[in-house]
Scaffold this motif. Structure first.
Motif, short mmCIF file in Angstrom:
data_model
loop_
_atom_site.label_atom_id
_atom_site.label_comp_id
_atom_site.label_asym_id
_atom_site.label_seq_id
_atom_site.Cartn_x
_atom_site.Cartn_y
_atom_site.Cartn_z
N GLY A 267 11.73 -3.75 8.22
CA GLY A 267 10.39 -3.30 7.87
C GLY A 267 9.31 -3.82 8.79
O GLY A 267 8.41 -3.07 9.20
N GLU B 269 4.46 -1.75 -0.12
CA GLU B 269 5.66 -1.04 -0.54
C GLU B 269 5.97 -1.52 -1.94
O GLU B 269 5.88 -2.71 -2.24
CB GLU B 269 6.79 -1.43 0.41
CG GLU B 269 7.87 -0.41 0.61
CD GLU B 269 8.84 -0.87 1.68
OE1 GLU B 269 9.78 -1.61 1.34
OE2 GLU B 269 8.66 -0.50 2.86
N GLY C 155 13.12 -2.06 -2.54
CA GLY C 155 12.02 -1.23 -2.09
C GLY C 155 12.23 0.24 -2.46
O GLY C 155 13.35 0.76 -2.32
N PRO D 218 11.33 2.88 -0.83
CA PRO D 218 11.87 3.68 0.28
C PRO D 218 13.37 3.50 0.47
O PRO D 218 14.06 4.41 0.92
CB PRO D 218 11.08 3.16 1.49
CG PRO D 218 9.83 2.60 0.92
CD PRO D 218 10.25 1.99 -0.38
N THR E 166 3.74 -6.71 -5.00
CA THR E 166 4.07 -5.69 -4.02
C THR E 166 4.47 -6.32 -2.69
O THR E 166 4.10 -7.45 -2.38
CB THR E 166 2.89 -4.73 -3.77
OG1 THR E 166 1.79 -5.47 -3.23
CG2 THR E 166 2.47 -4.04 -5.05
N TYR F 104 7.93 6.54 6.27
CA TYR F 104 8.45 5.30 5.70
C TYR F 104 8.17 5.19 4.19
O TYR F 104 8.59 4.24 3.56
CB TYR F 104 7.84 4.09 6.40
CG TYR F 104 8.42 3.79 7.76
CD1 TYR F 104 9.50 2.94 7.92
CD2 TYR F 104 7.87 4.37 8.91
CE1 TYR F 104 10.02 2.65 9.17
CE2 TYR F 104 8.39 4.09 10.17
CZ TYR F 104 9.47 3.23 10.29
OH TYR F 104 9.98 2.96 11.54
N ARG F 105 7.43 6.17 3.66
CA ARG F 105 7.03 6.16 2.25
C ARG F 105 6.25 4.88 1.90
O ARG F 105 6.42 4.30 0.84
CB ARG F 105 8.27 6.30 1.34
CG ARG F 105 9.05 7.59 1.57
CD ARG F 105 10.27 7.64 0.68
NE ARG F 105 11.15 8.75 0.99
CZ ARG F 105 11.13 9.94 0.41
NH1 ARG F 105 10.23 10.20 -0.51
NH2 ARG F 105 11.99 10.88 0.75
N TRP F 106 5.41 4.46 2.83
CA TRP F 106 4.52 3.35 2.56
C TRP F 106 3.32 3.84 1.75
O TRP F 106 3.05 5.04 1.68
CB TRP F 106 3.98 2.76 3.87
CG TRP F 106 4.98 2.06 4.73
CD1 TRP F 106 6.09 1.38 4.32
CD2 TRP F 106 4.97 1.97 6.16
NE1 TRP F 106 6.77 0.87 5.41
CE2 TRP F 106 6.10 1.21 6.55
CE3 TRP F 106 4.12 2.45 7.16
CZ2 TRP F 106 6.40 0.92 7.88
CZ3 TRP F 106 4.41 2.16 8.49
CH2 TRP F 106 5.53 1.42 8.84
#
Length: 287
Positions: free
Chosen positions: A12, A92, A174, A176, A216, A255-257
């Motif tokens: 990451g 994330e 996570g 993601p 988070t 990255y689906r952040w």
């Protein structure tokens, strides 16, 4: 500019570093920018090296929750007080998952037998951050974290395998890392670890289900100490300009952040609060 990722390629922190590099190159924000990987001891090796670069503004260190946790876990000589935090840029969320064929269909279903016999529910996760989330959940459920069983896995992929082969009954990891397995029907998501529901994520939060946990996995950038105010302002603006680029926004989607930008006095307060929160969780773990 040298962007230092305090971990090996592929993780990451490395992803943040390389996407920032791409955004800065593509938009001419920096003439020459390189990424250097400097793994070891949860990121504290890199932190120690950056802390020795006093007065050199041509360096930025990627860090985040995991790095802050590592300074506490390993009682490292260098801490975030020895560098200049510039900005938190993304976060994330962890998700609590069980195998799709698990008898636990809700978070309450999982917590009830865990509370009755804490060692009967072996947990896993991809790293130290995930164990902090399990600890936070245990406290919210009235369970002594010392009594829980946590099987450490080397990354999210290994944690998912531990779930699927029955080594563990539940995991935190996570979003993601887990969403593909959730969407494929191999894992069942019981809760999202977030303060409030997140647009686009159809998973109920732990807080909505009565468990007040919201730690988070945020990512930040820091510079060496000993910089002038102008240097700090200039580097902070470089970060803000970088995360405003189309390339960075594309990375957030891939990255689906979740974008969360914190700077200045708000950042100082945020980091102080997070350090105390994480330190308390380690104490509850008996470490």
């Amino acid at each position: 500019m040298t962007i230092i990722a305090p971990a090996a390629a592929g993780g990451g922190w490395d992803g943040v570093a390389r996407e920032l590099q791409q955004a800065q190159k593509a938009n001419g924000l920096v003439n020459n920018v390189q990424v250097v990987n400097m793994p070891g001891a949860g990121g504290t090796i890199a932190l120690g090296n950056v802390s020795a670069l006093d007065g050199h503004p041509g360096n930025m260190l990627v860090g985040g929750t995991g790095l802050l946790a590592a300074t506490i876990q390993f009682d490292s000589a260098a801490t975030l007080d020895d560098v200049t935090p510039l900005a938190v840029i993304v976060e994330e969320y962890d998700v609590i998952v069980v195998p799709a064929d698990s008898p636990y269909e809700t978070l309450d279903d999982l917590v009830a037998p865990w509370r009755e016999d804490p060692k009967s529910i072996p947990w896993t996760g991809g790293g130290s951050f995930d164990q902090l989330v399990v600890t936070d959940l245990a406290l919210a459920a009235g369970i002594d974290p010392v009594d829980t069983t946590y099987i450490s896995s080397d990354g999210g992929g290994e944690a998912i395998q531990a779930l699927l082969n029955g080594t563990a009954k539940a995991a935190t990891g996570g979003y993601p890392d887990n969403i593909d397995q959730i969407e494929a029907g191999r894992l069942r998501a019981l809760a999202l670890v977030a303060e409030e529901p997140i647009d686009g994520i159809e998973i109920p939060t732990a807080a909505e289900q009565g468990y007040d946990i919201s730690l988070t996995n945020w990512r930040m950038l820091a510079a060496p100490a000993g910089l002038s105010d102008d240097d700090v302002d200039g580097l902070t603006q470089l970060v803000l300009d970088s995360v405003a680029t189309p390339e960075w926004q594309d990375a957030i989607e891939r990255y689906r952040w979740t974008e969360r930008v914190i700077t200045g006095d708000e950042l100082d307060t945020f980091l102080e609060d997070e350090e105390q929160r994480i330190r308390n969780l380690y104490e509850e773990m008996g470490l």
